[in-house]
Write a protein that holds these residues in place. Structure first.
Motif, PDB file in Angstrom:
ATOM      1  N   THR A 143      30.369  41.568  40.476  1.00 17.39           N
ATOM      2  CA  THR A 143      31.538  42.431  40.518  1.00 17.39           C
ATOM      3  C   THR A 143      32.668  41.716  41.230  1.00 17.39           C
ATOM      4  O   THR A 143      32.442  40.811  42.044  1.00 17.39           O
ATOM      5  CB  THR A 143      31.247  43.757  41.232  1.00 17.39           C
ATOM      6  OG1 THR A 143      30.921  43.486  42.604  1.00 17.39           O
ATOM      7  CG2 THR A 143      30.106  44.511  40.573  1.00 17.39           C
ATOM      8  N   VAL A 144      33.891  42.140  40.915  1.00 17.66           N
ATOM      9  CA  VAL A 144      35.068  41.662  41.644  1.00 17.66           C
ATOM     10  C   VAL A 144      35.902  42.876  42.042  1.00 17.66           C
ATOM     11  O   VAL A 144      35.966  43.863  41.312  1.00 17.66           O
ATOM     12  CB  VAL A 144      35.923  40.702  40.789  1.00 17.66           C
ATOM     13  CG1 VAL A 144      35.168  39.417  40.496  1.00 17.66           C
ATOM     14  CG2 VAL A 144      36.368  41.359  39.486  1.00 17.66           C
ATOM     15  N   ARG A 145      36.540  42.800  43.198  1.00 20.04           N
ATOM     16  CA  ARG A 145      37.416  43.867  43.663  1.00 20.04           C
ATOM     17  C   ARG A 145      38.452  43.276  44.606  1.00 20.04           C
ATOM     18  O   ARG A 145      38.320  42.125  45.057  1.00 20.04           O
ATOM     19  CB  ARG A 145      36.613  44.965  44.370  1.00 20.04           C
ATOM     20  CG  ARG A 145      35.845  44.498  45.604  1.00 20.04           C
ATOM     21  CD  ARG A 145      35.123  45.653  46.283  1.00 20.04           C
ATOM     22  NE  ARG A 145      34.264  45.205  47.357  1.00 20.04           N
ATOM     23  CZ  ARG A 145      34.669  44.966  48.596  1.00 20.04           C
ATOM     24  NH1 ARG A 145      35.962  45.102  48.910  1.00 20.04           N
ATOM     25  NH2 ARG A 145      33.809  44.570  49.529  1.00 20.04           N
ATOM     26  N   THR A 146      39.469  44.072  44.863  1.00 22.90           N
ATOM     27  CA  THR A 146      40.500  43.628  45.800  1.00 22.90           C
ATOM     28  C   THR A 146      39.984  43.766  47.228  1.00 22.90           C
ATOM     29  O   THR A 146      39.198  44.667  47.539  1.00 22.90           O
ATOM     30  CB  THR A 146      41.768  44.479  45.647  1.00 22.90           C
ATOM     31  OG1 THR A 146      41.443  45.847  45.894  1.00 22.90           O
ATOM     32  CG2 THR A 146      42.350  44.359  44.229  1.00 22.90           C
ATOM     33  N   ALA A 147      40.424  42.876  48.092  1.00 22.10           N
ATOM     34  CA  ALA A 147      40.049  42.954  49.508  1.00 22.10           C
ATOM     35  C   ALA A 147      40.855  44.058  50.190  1.00 22.10           C
ATOM     36  O   ALA A 147      41.979  44.374  49.797  1.00 22.10           O
ATOM     37  CB  ALA A 147      40.305  41.616  50.179  1.00 22.10           C
ATOM     38  N   SER A 148      40.269  44.682  51.219  1.00 21.38           N
ATOM     39  CA  SER A 148      40.981  45.685  52.023  1.00 21.38           C
ATOM     40  C   SER A 148      41.715  44.978  53.150  1.00 21.38           C
ATOM     41  O   SER A 148      41.114  44.288  53.971  1.00 21.38           O
ATOM     42  CB  SER A 148      39.988  46.709  52.591  1.00 21.38           C
ATOM     43  OG  SER A 148      39.342  47.415  51.557  1.00 21.38           O
ATOM     44  N   ASN A 149      43.028  45.134  53.157  1.00 22.14           N
ATOM     45  CA  ASN A 149      43.841  44.479  54.187  1.00 22.14           C
ATOM     46  C   ASN A 149      45.150  45.250  54.353  1.00 22.14           C
ATOM     47  O   ASN A 149      45.215  46.441  54.007  1.00 22.14           O
ATOM     48  CB  ASN A 149      44.100  43.008  53.814  1.00 22.14           C
ATOM     49  CG  ASN A 149      44.600  42.860  52.373  1.00 22.14           C
ATOM     50  OD1 ASN A 149      45.326  43.718  51.871  1.00 22.14           O
ATOM     51  ND2 ASN A 149      44.190  41.779  51.709  1.00 22.14           N
ATOM     52  N   SER A 150      46.175  44.584  54.849  1.00 18.55           N
ATOM     53  CA  SER A 150      47.450  45.262  55.094  1.00 18.55           C
ATOM     54  C   SER A 150      48.117  45.765  53.820  1.00 18.55           C
ATOM     55  O   SER A 150      48.989  46.638  53.872  1.00 18.55           O
ATOM     56  CB  SER A 150      48.407  44.309  55.834  1.00 18.55           C
ATOM     57  OG  SER A 150      48.652  43.147  55.055  1.00 18.55           O
ATOM     58  N   TYR A 151      47.701  45.248  52.655  1.00 18.93           N
ATOM     59  CA  TYR A 151      48.267  45.717  51.391  1.00 18.93           C
ATOM     60  C   TYR A 151      47.615  47.020  50.923  1.00 18.93           C
ATOM     61  O   TYR A 151      48.117  47.666  50.000  1.00 18.93           O
ATOM     62  CB  TYR A 151      48.105  44.655  50.303  1.00 18.93           C
ATOM     63  CG  TYR A 151      48.979  43.443  50.513  1.00 18.93           C
ATOM     64  CD1 TYR A 151      50.350  43.503  50.303  1.00 18.93           C
ATOM     65  CD2 TYR A 151      48.424  42.234  50.928  1.00 18.93           C
ATOM     66  CE1 TYR A 151      51.157  42.390  50.493  1.00 18.93           C
ATOM     67  CE2 TYR A 151      49.222  41.112  51.121  1.00 18.93           C
ATOM     68  CZ  TYR A 151      50.587  41.198  50.910  1.00 18.93           C
ATOM     69  OH  TYR A 151      51.375  40.100  51.109  1.00 18.93           O
ATOM     70  N   GLY A 152      46.487  47.385  51.516  1.00 19.48           N
ATOM     71  CA  GLY A 152      45.832  48.623  51.147  1.00 19.48           C
ATOM     72  C   GLY A 152      44.342  48.423  50.907  1.00 19.48           C
ATOM     73  O   GLY A 152      43.835  47.295  50.925  1.00 19.48           O
ATOM     74  N   ALA A 153      43.650  49.549  50.712  1.00 19.02           N
ATOM     75  CA  ALA A 153      42.216  49.525  50.439  1.00 19.02           C
ATOM     76  C   ALA A 153      41.958  50.155  49.076  1.00 19.02           C
ATOM     77  O   ALA A 153      42.720  51.015  48.619  1.00 19.02           O
ATOM     78  CB  ALA A 153      41.453  50.283  51.524  1.00 19.02           C
TER      79      ALA A 153
END
Length: 359
Positions: free
Chosen positions: A47-57
């Motif tokens: 799987t791939v997903r966006t990392a949770s950081n200052s841009y959002g979760a």
């Protein structure tokens, strides 16, 4: 003449590109979903997903507004859900809209000039053990002369495996969409091009037929746009209008892209001279996901719509009328000639009767 090895190499390359394109269509859709994207083929699963950081979760994709010369740093998380270690290639590519209306990404050997050229992962590959995850940081560095407007692409993970049965390599790809809005003047614009209308009548000259309206939607601006469409067909001076219903919206078109549209319109009267009018309302989506309707664009094309059966009947009637008139004219000329001859004979007989007798 190509050798067997050459033909085999060509076949492998062709099948590899085909498989990559097919799987990428899946990855593009998955990258737009609300959850992580999953690839599962046989014993392969990740799987791939966006990392949770200052841009959002829990972001469904990567989206940024960046000025020319600017830089953005973010990360993608890759998880191995399978039973064996995975060694995945990591790279970025430009996006484009397929003929099916879906977002796809260029193959790894394709020439990217925007997102695919500006996005750089901190590594070209990543190895992940079963049940583990890895974070893949990447940076987006825009050149000073980056074109203002929208640019779409993606960051991809790729696994190449040998298919022993077919003797080829199959490339499976999974990635996340990246949308960039480069700072500068935004010029959203859709154009209607190559508008045509063709009428299809019926054998009954007093019944309505159908028309087919074709045109091309062209994104001539620098923003990604979707749109609402309306098509109508009418006779001279807007008489006897007929509207098309249920027109599917075109996909979101990237700057410079085109989309061909064919719209059937029913209930069109054979009004001799038809006017087909297409109205397109562009819809612009901002970084927050809000959509705004822009000023509608309109175009009109004309075509003949003759009731051919009625025309044929009129032609036959005219031909019969002309024939009758010519027949009557010929009969009148014959009667006049006979009457003139009778008068001449009578005059001649009268003159002969008045001649002096001789002894």
């Amino acid at each position: 003449m190509p050798t067997t090895a050459t033909r085999r190499k060509t076949t492998v390359a062709t099948l590899l590109r085909t498989a990559a394109a097919a799987l990428l269509a899946t990855s593009a859709v998955a990258g737009l979903a609300t959850g992580p994207a999953l690839a599962a083929e046989g014993d392969v699963a990740w799987t791939v997903r966006t990392a949770s950081n200052s841009y959002g979760a829990a972001r469904s994709s990567f989206s940024y507004a960046v000025n020319p010369g600017g830089r953005v740093e973010d990360a993608m998380v890759v998880a191995n859900r399978g039973p064996v270690p995975l060694n995945l290639a990591v790279y970025a590519a430009d996006g484009f809209t397929t003929g099916a209306g879906q977002l796809d990404l260029l193959p790894r050997d394709g020439k990217s000039v925007a997102v695919g050229a500006w996005v750089h992962a901190d590594r070209g590959s990543v190895t992940i053990q079963p049940g583990k995850t890895a974070q893949v940081p990447f940076a987006i560095t825009l050149p000073d002369n980056a074109t203002p407007g929208d640019h779409v692409g993606g960051i991809l993970t790729s696994l190449t495996q040998a298919d022993q049965a077919e003797g080829i390599n199959v490339d499976r790809r999974l990635g996340i969409r990246i949308t960039l809005r480069v700072g500068g003047e935004l010029k959203p614009n859709l154009a209607i091009e190559d508008l045509h209308v063709a009428y299809g009548g019926t054998f009954n000259p007093f019944r309505k037929g159908g028309a087919t309206v074709t045109y091309t939607v062209h994104n001539t601006g620098n923003a990604a746009l979707s749109g609402q469409q309306a098509v109508s067909v009418s006779g001279p001076f807007g008489s006897l209008p007929a509207k098309a219903g249920g027109i599917a919206a075109p996909p979101e078109l990237l700057p410079g892209e085109s989309w061909k549209v064919t719209v059937p319109v029913r209930g069109v009267a054979p009004a001799v001279w038809l006017a087909a009018t297409t109205t397109l309302t562009p819809r612009l989506t901002d970084a927050s996901g809000s959509t705004t309707s822009l000023k509608p664009v309109q175009a009109t094309a004309h075509s003949w719509a003759l009731p051919w059966m009625l025309v044929l009947v009129l032609v036959v009637l005219v031909a019969v009328l002309v024939g009758v008139l010519r027949y009557r004219r010929r009969n009148g000329a014959r009667r006049k000639a006979r009457e003139d001859a009778r008068v001449r004979d009578a005059v001649e007989q009268a003159l002969r009767g008045q001649e002096p007798r001789t002894s």
